[in-house]
Write a protein that holds these residues in place. Structure first.
Motif, PDB file in Angstrom:
ATOM      1  N   VAL A   1      -4.576  -8.996   7.646  1.00 52.99           N
ATOM      2  CA  VAL A   1      -4.489 -10.647   8.276  1.00 52.99           C
ATOM      3  C   VAL A   1      -3.454 -11.075   8.573  1.00 52.99           C
ATOM      4  CG1 VAL A   1      -4.262 -12.341   6.511  1.00 52.99           C
ATOM      5  CG2 VAL A   1      -5.426 -10.307   5.561  1.00 52.99           C
TER       6      VAL A   1
ATOM      7  N   SER B   1      -9.433  -8.956   1.977  1.00 57.32           N
ATOM      8  CA  SER B   1      -9.319  -9.499   2.781  1.00 57.32           C
ATOM      9  C   SER B   1     -10.331  -9.229   4.372  1.00 57.32           C
ATOM     10  CB  SER B   1      -8.413  -7.402   3.903  1.00 57.32           C
ATOM     11  OG  SER B   1      -9.184  -6.406   2.998  1.00 57.32           O
TER      12      SER B   1
ATOM     13  N   ILE C   1     -10.664 -12.928   3.296  1.00 58.19           N
ATOM     14  CA  ILE C   1     -10.549 -13.718   4.634  1.00 58.19           C
ATOM     15  C   ILE C   1      -9.902 -13.690   5.930  1.00 58.19           C
ATOM     16  CG2 ILE C   1      -7.701 -13.707   4.852  1.00 58.19           C
ATOM     17  CD1 ILE C   1      -6.814 -12.709   1.832  1.00 58.19           C
ATOM     18  N   LEU C   2     -10.473 -11.903   6.487  1.00 62.16           N
ATOM     19  CA  LEU C   2     -10.468 -11.830   7.798  1.00 62.16           C
ATOM     20  C   LEU C   2     -11.258 -13.236   8.404  1.00 62.16           C
ATOM     21  CD1 LEU C   2      -9.734  -8.223   8.931  1.00 62.16           C
ATOM     22  CD2 LEU C   2      -8.277  -9.902   9.773  1.00 62.16           C
TER      23      LEU C   2
END
Length: 225
Positions: free
Chosen positions: A16, A64, A67-68
Motif C-alpha cells: 500500500v 490490502s 486498498i490497492l
C-alpha cells in the motif's frame, strides 16, 4: 488527510505504501503494535483488527487488495491495474494465487521440519514455477515496463523469501530454475520507490527468527496437549 496504519515489516502494508508513493500521494504513516493492538486500530478495523488500514477523509478502507484498488480508482495518475477487463481479471487471479499458495507454503516451509517442510517446500517451488511462466515475455515487470498491481502484490518475494530461505536452511529462489523471477527481483529492488521503502535486513532477520521460534513452540504445545 490520508493516513496509513501499518506495521514495519508487513508485506500487506508495504504494498500500500509503495502504491501511494508511485502515485505521488502524500500520507501520514502511523506505526501499529500488532501484538498489543491500539484502540485506534480496533476502532478503524473492528472486523479483522489487522493492518493495513487506509483512512482517506471519512473513508476507512481495509484489506490490502481492496486498498490497492481503491487507490488506483481514486488517484488516476500512474495506473496500477491493466485497462483491459481480461488482463485485470488475470492480474487478480495471480495475486490471489501467490497470496494463498506461495506465501503460505514458503512461510510454513521456513517454520516446519521433516515431512511437512519437505512437502511445503516442494509446493512452493511448484507455485513459483507457475508464476515464472506467467512472467515470461512480460518485460521488466509483470506490468510491462512500469511497476503495476501484481508487482506490488508479489513484492514480498524479493525481501522476505531470501530471509525465509536463510532461516529455514532451504532454497526456493533458484536463479537457474527461475531466471525471469530473478531478473524481475533485481529490477524491482532497484526501483527508486522500492529501494527507499524496504525494512532493514538485520531487523527482518531477527523478527522472523523469533516468529519461527514461536511457531515451533506453538506446534510443540499442540502436539503434546
Amino acid at each position: 488527510m490520508i493516513k496509513l496504519v501499518g506495521f514495519w515489516v508487513s508485506p500487506f502494508v508495504l504494498r500500500v505504501s509503495w502504491a501511494l508513493k508511485l502515485k505521488g500521494v502524500e500520507y501520514e504513516y502511523i506505526e501499529e503494535d500488532v501484538f498489543n493492538k491500539s484502540p485506534l486500530l480496533l476502532e478503524l478495523n473492528p472486523v479483522h483488527k489487522k493492518v493495513p488500514v487506509l483512512v482517506h477523509g471519512h473513508n476507512v478502507i481495509v484489506e490490502s487488495f481492496v486498498i490497492l484498488e481503491y487507490i488506483d480508482e481514486t488517484w488516476k495518475q500512474y495506473p496500477l491495474l491493466p485497462q483491459e477487463p481480461y488482463d485485470r481479471a488475470n492480474t487478480r487471479f495471480w495475486a490471489k494465487f501467490a497470496e494463498e499458495k506461495l506465501m503460505r507454503n514458503s512461510w510454513t516451509a521456513m517454520c516446519s521440519q521433516g515431512e511437512e517442510k519437505k512437502l511445503c517446500l516442494q509446493s512452493a517451488l511448484e507455485d513459483l514455477e507457475k508464476i515464472e511462466g506467467e512472467l515470461k515475455g512480460k518485460g521488466k515487470f509483470f506490468g510491462g515496463e512500469n511497476l503495476g498491481y501484481l508487482d506490488l502484490v508479489l513484492g514480498w518475494i524479493t525481501y522476505l523469501v531470501p530471509v525465509w530461505e536463510e532461516i529455514g536452511s532451504m532454497t526456493i529462489l533458484d536463479p537457474v530454475k527461475f531466471p525471469c523471477i530473478t531478473a524481475w527481483m533485481q529490477n524491482f529492488l532497484n526501483h527508486p520507490v522500492i529501494k527507499e521503502d524496504l525494512p532493514p535486513r538485520e531487523k527482518v532477520d531477527a523478527y522472523f527468527q523469533n516468529q519461527r521460534k514461536e511457531y515451533a513452540a506453538r506446534m510443540g504445545s499442540t502436539n503434546t496437549g
